[in-house]
Scaffold this active site. Structure first.
Site, PDB file in Angstrom:
ATOM      1  N   ARG A  54      91.556  37.068  57.096  1.00  0.00           N
ATOM      2  CA  ARG A  54      91.991  37.049  58.461  1.00  0.00           C
ATOM      3  C   ARG A  54      91.101  38.117  59.467  1.00  0.00           C
ATOM      4  O   ARG A  54      90.825  37.524  60.379  1.00  0.00           O
ATOM      5  CB  ARG A  54      93.499  37.216  58.600  1.00  0.00           C
ATOM      6  CG  ARG A  54      94.147  36.745  59.903  1.00  0.00           C
ATOM      7  CD  ARG A  54      95.639  37.203  60.110  1.00  0.00           C
ATOM      8  NE  ARG A  54      95.591  38.686  60.114  1.00  0.00           N
ATOM      9  CZ  ARG A  54      96.332  39.309  59.109  1.00  0.00           C
ATOM     10  NH1 ARG A  54      96.659  38.651  58.070  1.00  0.00           N
ATOM     11  NH2 ARG A  54      96.319  40.672  59.034  1.00  0.00           N
ATOM     12  N   TYR A 106      93.106  20.764  81.683  1.00  0.00           N
ATOM     13  CA  TYR A 106      93.504  20.039  80.400  1.00  0.00           C
ATOM     14  C   TYR A 106      95.193  19.802  80.261  1.00  0.00           C
ATOM     15  O   TYR A 106      95.550  21.255  80.385  1.00  0.00           O
ATOM     16  CB  TYR A 106      92.683  20.684  79.273  1.00  0.00           C
ATOM     17  CG  TYR A 106      93.436  20.433  77.947  1.00  0.00           C
ATOM     18  CD1 TYR A 106      93.245  18.922  77.431  1.00  0.00           C
ATOM     19  CD2 TYR A 106      93.678  21.452  76.985  1.00  0.00           C
ATOM     20  CE1 TYR A 106      93.850  18.682  76.264  1.00  0.00           C
ATOM     21  CE2 TYR A 106      94.104  21.079  75.773  1.00  0.00           C
ATOM     22  CZ  TYR A 106      94.034  19.685  75.668  1.00  0.00           C
ATOM     23  OH  TYR A 106      94.511  19.341  74.344  1.00  0.00           O
ATOM     24  N   ASP A 180      86.930  27.770  81.590  1.00  0.00           N
ATOM     25  CA  ASP A 180      86.825  26.942  80.109  1.00  0.00           C
ATOM     26  C   ASP A 180      85.520  26.023  80.305  1.00  0.00           C
ATOM     27  O   ASP A 180      85.282  25.310  81.304  1.00  0.00           O
ATOM     28  CB  ASP A 180      87.881  26.012  80.122  1.00  0.00           C
ATOM     29  CG  ASP A 180      87.946  25.000  79.059  1.00  0.00           C
ATOM     30  OD1 ASP A 180      87.136  24.740  78.502  1.00  0.00           O
ATOM     31  OD2 ASP A 180      89.177  24.744  78.555  1.00  0.00           O
ATOM     32  N   LYS A 205      84.840  19.865  70.381  1.00  0.00           N
ATOM     33  CA  LYS A 205      84.321  18.985  71.332  1.00  0.00           C
ATOM     34  C   LYS A 205      82.654  18.872  71.036  1.00  0.00           C
ATOM     35  O   LYS A 205      82.340  18.800  70.058  1.00  0.00           O
ATOM     36  CB  LYS A 205      84.575  19.030  72.712  1.00  0.00           C
ATOM     37  CG  LYS A 205      86.204  19.293  72.716  1.00  0.00           C
ATOM     38  CD  LYS A 205      87.193  17.913  72.520  1.00  0.00           C
ATOM     39  CE  LYS A 205      88.695  18.104  73.006  1.00  0.00           C
ATOM     40  NZ  LYS A 205      89.324  19.270  72.213  1.00  0.00           N
TER      41      LYS A 205
END
Length: 394
Positions: A54, A106, A180, A205
């Protein structure tokens, strides 16, 4: 298109940054997938840079180096999703702080701000930054600590002047500017060069480009910010798997090739739609009819395959069109090699309150296309036959 000029060394950096074979004893040219959850230490607290999966992973580290290079940044953190990145960035704030966000954001970000962040004592104001950067300044309060920008916006593809917003934000010490860059990628737009403090991506994306990964990222040039984000990456734990990191790292190697084709196909479909009598309006920053065409030419090196358009009629015509598509797939998301179509009001932005959707012009007739890499003639033919089925008679 005729004046298209990509950023220098972009393809070379996409292929080589963070990929040094000397990192591995085997000198593997392709970074291996390190699936280990833990790493042997030479002595207590003495390790080779990695101690627990992690906290850090060799495959993840290669990807973070590559993404930082492409955004012309210094530091990158990747996360298990784009919203995981959004959540982690918001952890930089505390109870009582305030965010100014672009209003056409978004749907998942809007939902997170209005349904989750508020429960942690963070308030949000939404500004029409595409109409004027001055609208951002009007929303700034004494407790404002972050300004959140998407450009082009999702789903109506309005442009926000990053440099102008940055100049406003810098008048107020202590406020961070987050941009973004999912729709454009660093191949077409570099917000850090224009004054952003943090760039955020949904790597699911265009950056990955194959519709088989859910992942997000943050990039910055600020060491202090990087250290805080890295701490939260570990402390909050929204980290991606090594295999997903491998997939995105591989996807980046063809990003420059894919984005050029997305631009070619996107513009071809946009020009076709603009001339079609069954279409009310087309929104694509590369069209001269776009209200911020000049800003797009100044701020960006090109544009992705994202298009929004209003079909004549209403909800029934939009539904018929979407159901009639054969080559283009009716599905959420965007940025993959395949073309996708969706209805924002019902799908990606359904969580945005109806009254806000009306203000944002997210109407029943709005359709969003993510134009992929198929033959453009096939895409245009598919759009045409679906439009005819939706509106048989003019």
């Amino acid at each position: 298109m005729e004046n298209f000029k990509p950023y220098a060394k972009f393809a070379t950096n996409a292929i080589h940054a963070g990929q040094d074979p000397e990192k591995w004893k085997s000198n593997a040219v392709v970074p291996p997938i390190s699936l280990a959850s833990t790493f042997k230490q030479e002595a207590p607290g003495v390790h080779a840079g990695f101690e627990y999966g992690r906290s850090g992973n060799p495959t993840r580290h290669c990807l973070e180096e590559c993404i930082a290079s492409l955004e012309n940044g210094k530091y990158c953190c990747v996360f298990a999703s784009g919203l995981g990145a959004t959540m982690t960035v918001t952890h930089l704030l505390k109870n009582g702080d305030h965010i100014v966000s672009v209003n056409d954001v978004y749907g998942g970000t809007n939902r997170y701000f209005q349904k989750v962040a508020v429960n942690n004592g963070i308030t949000v104001s939404f500004a029409d930054a595409s109409a004027s950067p001055a609208n951002v300044e009007k929303c700034i309060k004494p407790n404002t600590k972050m300004v959140w920008v998407e450009t082009p916006t999702n789903p109506t593809l309005m442009m926000v002047d990053i440099k102008a917003v940055s100049e406003i934000v810098k008048k107020f010490p202590g406020i961070l500017l987050v941009v973004d860059n999912t729709f454009q990628t660093p191949y077409f737009q570099r917000p850090l060069d224009l004054g952003a403090d943090i760039v955020l991506h949904s790597l699911s994306k265009y950056m990955n480009g194959h519709s088989d990964v859910i992942m997000g990222a943050t990039i910055t040039t600020n060491k202090e910010l990087s250290e805080k984000l890295t701490f939260y990456q570990n402390a909050v734990g929204a980290v991606p798997s090594p295999f997903d990191c491998y997939l995105v790292n591989r996807g980046l190697k063809t990003l420059h090739l894919r984005m050029k084709e997305h631009m070619v196909n996107g513009l071809a479909v946009a020009h076709y739609l603009e001339k079609n009598p069954r279409v009310e309006k087309v929104l694509h920053p590369g069209l001269k009819s776009h209200p911020q065409y000049e800003l797009g030419q100044r701020q960006c090196r090109g544009f992705s395959g994202m298009i929004a358009f209003y079909i004549k009629g209403g909800l029934e015509e939009a539904k018929t069109f979407l159901s009639a598509l054969k080559v283009i797939t009716l599905a959420e998301s965007l940025g993959g090699f395949e073309s996708l179509a969706e209805h924002p009001g019902i799908m990606t932005h359904a969580s945005v309150p109806e009254n806000e959707r009306k203000v944002l012009n997210i109407s029943d007739s709005l359709i969003r296309l993510s134009v992929g890499l198929e033959d453009k003639d096939d895409l245009i033919e598919d759009v045409e036959q679906a439009l005819v089925k939706a509106i048989p008679k003019l």
